[in-house]
Design an enzyme around this catalytic site. Structure first.
Site, PDB file in Angstrom:
ATOM      1  N   GLY A   1      24.701  13.004  47.774  1.00  0.00           N
ATOM      2  CA  GLY A   1      24.709  14.334  48.370  1.00  0.00           C
ATOM      3  C   GLY A   1      23.732  14.436  49.521  1.00  0.00           C
ATOM      4  N   SER A   2      23.184  15.637  49.702  1.00  0.00           N
ATOM      5  CA  SER A   2      22.369  15.891  50.883  1.00  0.00           C
ATOM      6  C   SER A   2      20.963  15.328  50.739  1.00  0.00           C
ATOM      7  CB  SER A   2      22.266  17.397  51.118  1.00  0.00           C
ATOM      8  OG  SER A   2      21.455  17.983  50.115  1.00  0.00           O
ATOM      9  N   VAL A   3      20.298  15.139  51.898  1.00  0.00           N
ATOM     10  CA  VAL A   3      18.921  14.672  51.902  1.00  0.00           C
ATOM     11  C   VAL A   3      18.042  15.667  51.144  1.00  0.00           C
ATOM     12  CG1 VAL A   3      16.919  14.149  53.355  1.00  0.00           C
ATOM     13  CG2 VAL A   3      19.202  13.415  54.078  1.00  0.00           C
TER      14      VAL A   3
ATOM     15  N   GLY B   1      18.822  17.973  48.844  1.00  0.00           N
ATOM     16  CA  GLY B   1      19.086  17.975  47.407  1.00  0.00           C
ATOM     17  C   GLY B   1      18.571  16.713  46.737  1.00  0.00           C
ATOM     18  N   GLY B   2      18.789  15.580  47.393  1.00  0.00           N
ATOM     19  CA  GLY B   2      18.353  14.311  46.817  1.00  0.00           C
ATOM     20  C   GLY B   2      16.842  14.220  46.683  1.00  0.00           C
TER      21      GLY B   2
ATOM     22  N   GLU C   1      21.965   8.663  47.073  1.00  0.00           N
ATOM     23  CA  GLU C   1      22.610   8.273  48.332  1.00  0.00           C
ATOM     24  C   GLU C   1      22.714   9.552  49.146  1.00  0.00           C
ATOM     25  OE1 GLU C   1      26.023   8.348  50.544  1.00  0.00           O
ATOM     26  OE2 GLU C   1      26.916   7.242  48.869  1.00  0.00           O
TER      27      GLU C   1
ATOM     28  N   CYS D   1      30.407  10.054  54.033  1.00  0.00           N
ATOM     29  CA  CYS D   1      29.009   9.722  54.319  1.00  0.00           C
ATOM     30  C   CYS D   1      28.936   8.586  55.326  1.00  0.00           C
ATOM     31  CB  CYS D   1      28.243   9.394  53.045  1.00  0.00           C
ATOM     32  SG  CYS D   1      29.135   8.329  51.924  1.00  0.00           S
TER      33      CYS D   1
END
Lengths: 485, 485
Positions: A206-208, A210-211, A230, A267
């Site tokens: 997912g997103s930077v 969120g990660g 990722e 992605c």
């Protein structure tokens, strides 16, 4: 069917069952777990007719793409089954005792990998099958012998629920321990599970933002656990003058096809195309972008996120809009922007941000040095692509070296979208492509994320796991006293 | 010689040089890096006569132990040199293109591991050679092809400085790029380096508290990096009644020898010995502990930390003091405490804390179920040990299963102190033994911590790294289309 967030008592039941399943699942022989994976794959294929329509409804993705994703996901489960049967994933190493070793005698040492325990998978939105409930994280964790709890993506809740039931039922029918697999819903259930001591590893696509938030939770809990995120990637493409001369038309078409594929929701979408000055492709690129039909995006949040980031890029001084793609009833049309390497290098940060969706930027460079300098401006990426000809042989090694430091996969004369499920695939890269650059989320080596080594010292044959016994009853590839056999 | 903290401008020079060295060091063939490691090993051996006296002065450890540590460290460098020449550490995987693959054609994919870039090593106090400047973290990172910056432990600053000079000079003379290796001093320099974007991974051996603080820095920096901390371990030993009957006297002597070895300053020191009720060894254990001469500890901070934790344990209601070892001019004498499994299980947390130094606890259990329950009370450990006889075969598998979930290495009829440097060694374990339980800090597989995968897609032969070419010029073991060759 309405899917509600998983209630605390249900989450407790799921986590307790996963913890209970860990021992029996780990105790299965690799070939027995291979059978479970094949049963899950067969059930997924058999349910495609029921699942794909739900996926279409929830994701706005076309049928052909989703049918392909089911095949990819079931094929992935079967590839891991093959890897289990082959057995080298266990990394068995035996060292004989050596009473004469200096400075001290060496005992008999036997090492293998064992499952880390229950894994929490945060599913992605953009691949409702292949990076979601039945995706690569699930397949590799189950293959490793770890029970899996998938936190469903809210973008396709009914599909997640139903796919989870299909997989859980197939695993149960094939003899998997109760608790081997479950799906939960809701961010609160997800973060609660991530802090639970029974969860031993986390995986996320997912997103930077969120990660990073989940990475922090995974690291700061009482027992820090491995977390494999990722996140974001720009996937630059570098085209040489020789490639333009030889294949300019194809390159223009290939690029537009790649960055608009799946409405740009990959992605590995190429976010920037570096072309030499005087490439003469602008009109062709504009035509190809204009000719691409608008298409729906996965959900409103993603559509709004794309519009916001696209508009921000369009508002940047150094970026020219070649095609502005509107958001309309028919969906989102692609947007093409342009700038120069000089402008990019003058202030890279505002430009080098992932725009998730059908927007990409053409960047003109003056010469090879400027292209190299632009390549050096990138951080971590999942992929970097080069379009070149044999006549570029002298200048390419320097470019490939720069890109290798910044990307997990180097694509030559191809396009980065499309991630083959194979032994040699690496789907990862330096941050922000992932939070754990030494691991992959696609390909058979993804299993290594959910295994930890154990070493048995001077242990009698009868007490050793089968994998470590002298007679090698499982027929595993092993390294014995330093030599592969 | 007085060693001062590394000044900011010197740190900047070191980090810039390490970043500069990363490319050239990575570009060396594995066999060329093997030569560098052998040169470092030879130089270390040659300097033993100069280094060991400094180590004695700074660590209070005896000469024999330190001489052995030099041999262990140089041997370790040579073992990694062997691993480089063998080449399977590169994990080369080649998958041929398959135009007929379903659901989509598969490109030619070639995967190998490449160095992550400059590594920051935080040295330990308790092994001035083997887990310090020339230790396993340094050896494995250099082997991987990553430049190394060692943050010296303040317990042996002059030894660290001088050992660093010996290694740096040997590497330079053997042709290593400038910046391949450096030693820095001071916690401020260490934490500054850990947040520097040029550092791409961190390794640490030390306390849980220190390791967690560094893990947080490594995770929260702008680009999170892998951080491998080896922290705390209790290393329980479980003895069956049959083992007592057969070898009680030897077990008592072996246990006391192991927990007092090196004044208890091993991360694998057995912290608890589980004996069956009526074992009849108490007098013998007390005698053996009393007969152990006091010895100096590494430094005042560690001596005070041990005294504090020992006194805390002695003050716990459930613990009886069998032998109180005093701190005197001759050093620290060992302490032996006792309790029962019932008391331990009633409130495990205060008892299950690492006491770094010559203090250990004998725990009496009533029966096999109670021993198993006690084993289940443990968190992550580097080791767990079983002393048993053939007649225990029926009950041991359950115990070993419980211990395998909690420890990196299972020792049978031996003692946990002593960590052989070998291919099959695993020196790691679930938290708090390490912050990264899927990796080891000792043994050839420790190299994997400093390597990340890269995949080349459809790349012409001339542009591929030698390791990935069809003709396999380096003669590497490779997996081709799923088959090891």
């Amino acid at each position: 069917m309405t899917v509600t967030d998983t209630a605390p008592e249900e989450l407790e039941r799921v986590l307790a069952a996963a913890a209970q399943a860990a021992g029996p699942l780990a105790a299965l022989r690799p070939a027995e777990r291979a059978r479970l994976l094949r049963a899950a794959a067969d059930a997924l294929d058999a349910a495609a007719g029921e699942l794909v329509p739900i996926a279409i409804e929830e994701s706005a993705l076309p049928e052909g793409r989703l049918t392909g994703e089911v095949a990819r996901s079931s094929g992935q489960l079967r590839l891991f089954a093959d890897a289990l049967e082959e057995g080298s994933y266990l990394e068995v190493i035996l060292d004989s005792a050596d009473p004469d070793a200096k400075p001290v005698p060496r005992p008999d040492l036997r090492r293998m990998l064992v499952p880390v325990g229950p894994v929490l998978v945060f599913a992605a939105s953009n691949f409702p099958f292949a990076f979601s409930v039945p995706g690569g994280d699930t397949a590799s964790a189950l293959a490793a012998g770890s029970p899996v709890v998938v936190k469903a993506h809210p973008g396709h809740p009914r599909l997640s629920q139903r796919t989870g039931e299909v997989l859980a039922e197939a695993l149960r029918a094939a003899g998997a321990p109760d608790g081997t697999f479950a799906v939960i819903h809701g961010m609160e259930a997800g973060t609660t599970a991530l802090t639970d001591p029974r969860i031993k590893a986390g995986a996320f696509t997912g997103s930077v933002k969120g990660g990073l938030a989940l990475l922090e939770i995974a690291t700061r809990r009482e027992e820090p656990i491995p977390f494999y995120g990722e996140l974001g990637s720009l996937n630059p493409v570098f085209v040489t003058p020789a490639a333009i001369a030889a294949r300019g038309t194809d390159i223009a078409a290939g690029y537009v096809g790649s960055f608009t594929l799946g409405t740009g929701q990959f992605c590995t979408k190429p976010g920037l195309l570096f072309l030499p000055e005087g490439h003469g492709l602008e009109e062709r690129l504009v035509e190809a972008v204009r000719a691409t039909a608008p298409a729906g995006m996965l959900n409103d949040r993603i559509r709004e996120g794309h519009a916001h980031e696209r508009d921000r890029l369009e508002g940047l001084g150094p970026l020219r809009t070649l095609v502005h793609g509107a958001d309309g009833d028919a969906g989102v049309a692609p947007t093409l922007l342009a700038t120069t390497a000089k402008e990019l290098l003058a202030d890279p940060d505002p430009i080098l941000q992932e725009c998730f969706g059908p927007t990409s930027i053409v960047v003109e460079y003056a010469d090879g040095d400027e292209m190299l300098a632009a390549a050096e401006a990138f951080g971590g990426n999942l992929t970097a692509t080069v379009q070149a000809e044999d006549s570029d042989a002298a200048t390419l090694p320097a470019l490939l070296d720069v890109l290798r430091d910044r990307a997990g996969r180097l694509v030559y004369n191809g396009w980065p979208t499309g991630v083959a499920v194979a032994h040699a695939m690496h789907h990862g890269g330096p941050f922000p492509a992932t939070t754990a650059s030494i691991h992959t989320s696609v390909g058979t080596t993804a299993i290594r994320r959910f295994l930890r080594p154990v070493c048995y010292q001077n242990t009698p044959q009868a007490l050793l796991p089968e994998a470590l016994r002298d007679d090698n009853p499982l027929g595993l590839p092993r390294r014995v006293d330093g030599v592969l056999s």
